[in-house]
Design a protein around this motif. Structure first.
Motif, mmCIF file in Angstrom:
data_model
loop_
_atom_site.group_PDB
_atom_site.id
_atom_site.type_symbol
_atom_site.label_atom_id
_atom_site.label_comp_id
_atom_site.label_asym_id
_atom_site.label_seq_id
_atom_site.Cartn_x
_atom_site.Cartn_y
_atom_site.Cartn_z
ATOM 1 N N LEU A 101 0.828 -1.213 0.000
ATOM 2 C CA LEU A 101 0.000 0.000 0.000
ATOM 3 C C LEU A 101 0.857 1.256 0.000
ATOM 4 O O LEU A 101 0.550 2.229 -0.689
ATOM 5 C CB LEU A 101 -0.929 -0.011 1.217
ATOM 6 C CG LEU A 101 -1.889 1.184 1.343
ATOM 7 C CD1 LEU A 101 -2.780 1.301 0.115
ATOM 8 C CD2 LEU A 101 -2.742 1.057 2.609
ATOM 9 N N ALA A 102 1.951 1.252 0.767
ATOM 10 C CA ALA A 102 2.843 2.415 0.784
ATOM 11 C C ALA A 102 3.482 2.647 -0.583
ATOM 12 O O ALA A 102 3.605 3.795 -1.037
ATOM 13 C CB ALA A 102 3.931 2.217 1.846
ATOM 14 N N LEU A 103 3.886 1.579 -1.262
ATOM 15 C CA LEU A 103 4.456 1.716 -2.607
ATOM 16 C C LEU A 103 3.422 2.253 -3.586
ATOM 17 O O LEU A 103 3.736 3.086 -4.443
ATOM 18 C CB LEU A 103 4.991 0.371 -3.093
ATOM 19 C CG LEU A 103 6.193 -0.204 -2.327
ATOM 20 C CD1 LEU A 103 6.552 -1.585 -2.844
ATOM 21 C CD2 LEU A 103 7.394 0.728 -2.444
ATOM 22 N N GLN A 131 17.947 11.695 -6.392
ATOM 23 C CA GLN A 131 18.985 11.517 -7.408
ATOM 24 C C GLN A 131 19.183 10.048 -7.769
ATOM 25 O O GLN A 131 19.624 9.727 -8.880
ATOM 26 C CB GLN A 131 20.303 12.119 -6.919
ATOM 27 C CG GLN A 131 20.257 13.630 -6.746
ATOM 28 C CD GLN A 131 21.581 14.210 -6.279
ATOM 29 O OE1 GLN A 131 22.537 13.465 -6.057
ATOM 30 N NE2 GLN A 131 21.623 15.515 -6.129
ATOM 31 N N LEU A 132 18.865 9.154 -6.831
ATOM 32 C CA LEU A 132 18.967 7.729 -7.141
ATOM 33 C C LEU A 132 17.967 7.331 -8.222
ATOM 34 O O LEU A 132 18.279 6.521 -9.110
ATOM 35 C CB LEU A 132 18.731 6.901 -5.871
ATOM 36 C CG LEU A 132 19.758 7.074 -4.748
ATOM 37 C CD1 LEU A 132 19.341 6.274 -3.523
ATOM 38 C CD2 LEU A 132 21.140 6.631 -5.218
ATOM 39 N N THR A 155 11.584 0.581 -8.555
ATOM 40 C CA THR A 155 11.039 0.097 -7.282
ATOM 41 C C THR A 155 11.906 -1.016 -6.706
ATOM 42 O O THR A 155 12.190 -1.037 -5.500
ATOM 43 C CB THR A 155 9.601 -0.415 -7.478
ATOM 44 O OG1 THR A 155 8.790 0.660 -7.977
ATOM 45 C CG2 THR A 155 9.020 -0.931 -6.170
ATOM 46 N N TRP A 156 12.342 -1.940 -7.576
ATOM 47 C CA TRP A 156 13.101 -3.093 -7.108
ATOM 48 C C TRP A 156 14.514 -2.725 -6.664
ATOM 49 O O TRP A 156 15.014 -3.243 -5.670
ATOM 50 C CB TRP A 156 13.147 -4.147 -8.215
ATOM 51 C CG TRP A 156 13.827 -5.406 -7.802
ATOM 52 C CD1 TRP A 156 15.100 -5.805 -8.090
ATOM 53 C CD2 TRP A 156 13.262 -6.442 -6.988
ATOM 54 N NE1 TRP A 156 15.368 -7.024 -7.527
ATOM 55 C CE2 TRP A 156 14.267 -7.453 -6.843
ATOM 56 C CE3 TRP A 156 12.026 -6.634 -6.380
ATOM 57 C CZ2 TRP A 156 14.043 -8.606 -6.110
ATOM 58 C CZ3 TRP A 156 11.817 -7.782 -5.650
ATOM 59 C CH2 TRP A 156 12.812 -8.751 -5.514
ATOM 60 N N HIS A 157 15.168 -1.820 -7.403
ATOM 61 C CA HIS A 157 16.578 -1.536 -7.152
ATOM 62 C C HIS A 157 16.809 -0.277 -6.315
ATOM 63 O O HIS A 157 17.919 -0.096 -5.801
ATOM 64 C CB HIS A 157 17.331 -1.394 -8.481
ATOM 65 C CG HIS A 157 17.409 -2.668 -9.270
ATOM 66 N ND1 HIS A 157 18.205 -3.722 -8.899
ATOM 67 C CD2 HIS A 157 16.764 -3.055 -10.396
ATOM 68 C CE1 HIS A 157 18.060 -4.710 -9.771
ATOM 69 N NE2 HIS A 157 17.195 -4.331 -10.696
ATOM 70 N N VAL A 158 15.804 0.593 -6.186
ATOM 71 C CA VAL A 158 15.993 1.837 -5.428
ATOM 72 C C VAL A 158 15.044 1.908 -4.229
ATOM 73 O O VAL A 158 15.480 2.092 -3.087
ATOM 74 C CB VAL A 158 15.776 3.074 -6.333
ATOM 75 C CG1 VAL A 158 15.929 4.360 -5.516
ATOM 76 C CG2 VAL A 158 16.764 3.058 -7.494
ATOM 77 N N THR A 159 13.745 1.718 -4.488
ATOM 78 C CA THR A 159 12.758 1.922 -3.426
ATOM 79 C C THR A 159 12.861 0.846 -2.347
ATOM 80 O O THR A 159 12.970 1.157 -1.153
ATOM 81 C CB THR A 159 11.340 1.935 -4.015
ATOM 82 O OG1 THR A 159 11.264 2.906 -5.051
ATOM 83 C CG2 THR A 159 10.325 2.274 -2.931
ATOM 84 N N LEU A 160 12.806 -0.412 -2.737
ATOM 85 C CA LEU A 160 12.844 -1.486 -1.739
ATOM 86 C C LEU A 160 14.139 -1.513 -0.938
ATOM 87 O O LEU A 160 14.093 -1.663 0.291
ATOM 88 C CB LEU A 160 12.603 -2.834 -2.423
ATOM 89 C CG LEU A 160 11.171 -3.064 -2.922
ATOM 90 C CD1 LEU A 160 11.056 -4.409 -3.621
ATOM 91 C CD2 LEU A 160 10.178 -2.984 -1.768
#
Length: 322
Positions: free
Chosen positions: A116-118, A212-213, A228-233
């Motif tokens: 839900l947050a994502l 910047q990421l 999402t997979w490489h930066v957010t998580l």
């Protein structure tokens, strides 16, 4: 040898001066900010009275307690009550129900606030995002009694869910009289009540990720899923690990209040958990020593789970509580 012998003395002298300096700085900080430190008094008193002093009562797990006698029991009985619950088939049925509900809560409910947050983080309209957040937060502020009442209204034979099922051509189901439906009803109510509130910490963690990421990822050709997979998580992984360890620590403490309000003797085969069993045995039947032995066993399991999860997380992920 004289020079070599003098070096430990100099180090010892430096250590003593360092300790004195630390004590002096602590005293200065206490004198300077004593008003702030005074705010710690009430929380410390609360934890001392309601968290640490009651631990002394665990001794009656090994002593026979009689109402009206000593609060620490009358006579030493050793592991008598431990052997009692180990040989009690009802306890192991309750233990199994607790494990099943704990696993379902951990596997199903824990990831949902992250999802839900994502999803909220991807919304571009700040107004719509605030509306969704408000709607998802509201159930958390409802009393457990109100939530239980809503569950009874929705799942009654003539309740909303059965009315919809009847309109679709199905027969009504007595959800709160059939043991096989209790876990579904309980997990569903927990999702509705807790998932929205659980997103707060994850949204706060998402706000700390360096934009910047994402720019660098877009330059490298990453789409939204890759970002999402490489930066957010990875950015919210420490928060996820800490909350997972805390949830594992409360793995055995399945929601006592809600289950106590929802269940009835017909639902005992799947609804009765350690917390409600302790309530019936300890408060209802006045078997305080027996209930204390079971509670101590539950606490030891919880402590073991927390220590194990923290150690595994520190070695595998690199993030932990301590």
């Amino acid at each position: 040898m004289v020079a070599g012998a003098a070096a430990p003395g100099r180090r010892f002298g430096r250590d003593r001066r360092h300790d004195r300096g630390a004590r002096t700085s602590w005293r200065k900080a206490l004198r300077r900010d004593w008003q702030l430190y005074s705010l710690l008094v009430l929380p410390l008193v609360f934890f001392a009275i309601f968290r640490y002093v009651p631990m002394l009562g665990n001794v009656i797990a090994f002593r026979r307690f009689r109402p009206g006698g000593s609060i620490f029991g009358e006579e030493w009985v050793g592991l008598h009550y431990v052997r009692m619950f180990i040989q009690d088939q009802t306890f192991w049925n309750v233990f199994q129900n607790t494990l099943v509900l704990g696993v379902l809560s951990l596997v199903i409910i824990f990831p949902l606030p992250v999802v839900l947050a994502l999803m909220l983080n991807e919304l571009r309209s700040s107004r719509f995002k605030r509306i969704i957040q408000t709607i998802s937060y509201l159930p958390h502020f409802m009393s457990v009694v109100i939530v239980a009442g809503l569950v009874f209204q929705l799942t009654a034979v003539r309740g909303t869910i059965n009315q919809v099922m009847t309109a679709l051509g199905s027969s009504p189901v007595a959800f709160m009289q059939l043991p096989e439906w209790f876990r579904t009803v309980y997990i569903g109510s927990e999702i509705w009540q807790t998932v929205g509130w659980g997103t707060i910490l994850y949204l706060a963690a998402l706000s700390t990720i360096d934009p910047q990421l994402y720019e660098a990822a877009r330059i490298d050709g990453a789409n939204r899923w890759r970002q999402t997979w490489h930066v957010t998580l990875p950015g919210i992984r420490p928060t996820m690990v800490v909350l997972l360890i805390l949830n594992i620590g409360t793995f055995m403490a399945v929601g006592f209040e809600k289950i106590l309000l929802l269940y009835n003797p017909l639902l005992f085969p799947t609804a009765d958990v350690i917390a409600t069993y302790l309530y019936r045995v300890g408060i209802g039947s006045s078997q305080f020593s027996y209930a204390t032995a079971i509670g101590l066993f539950e606490a030891i399991i919880g402590l073991t789970l927390v220590l194990s999860a923290n150690a595994i997380s520190r070695r595998v992920v690199g993030a932990s509580l301590w």
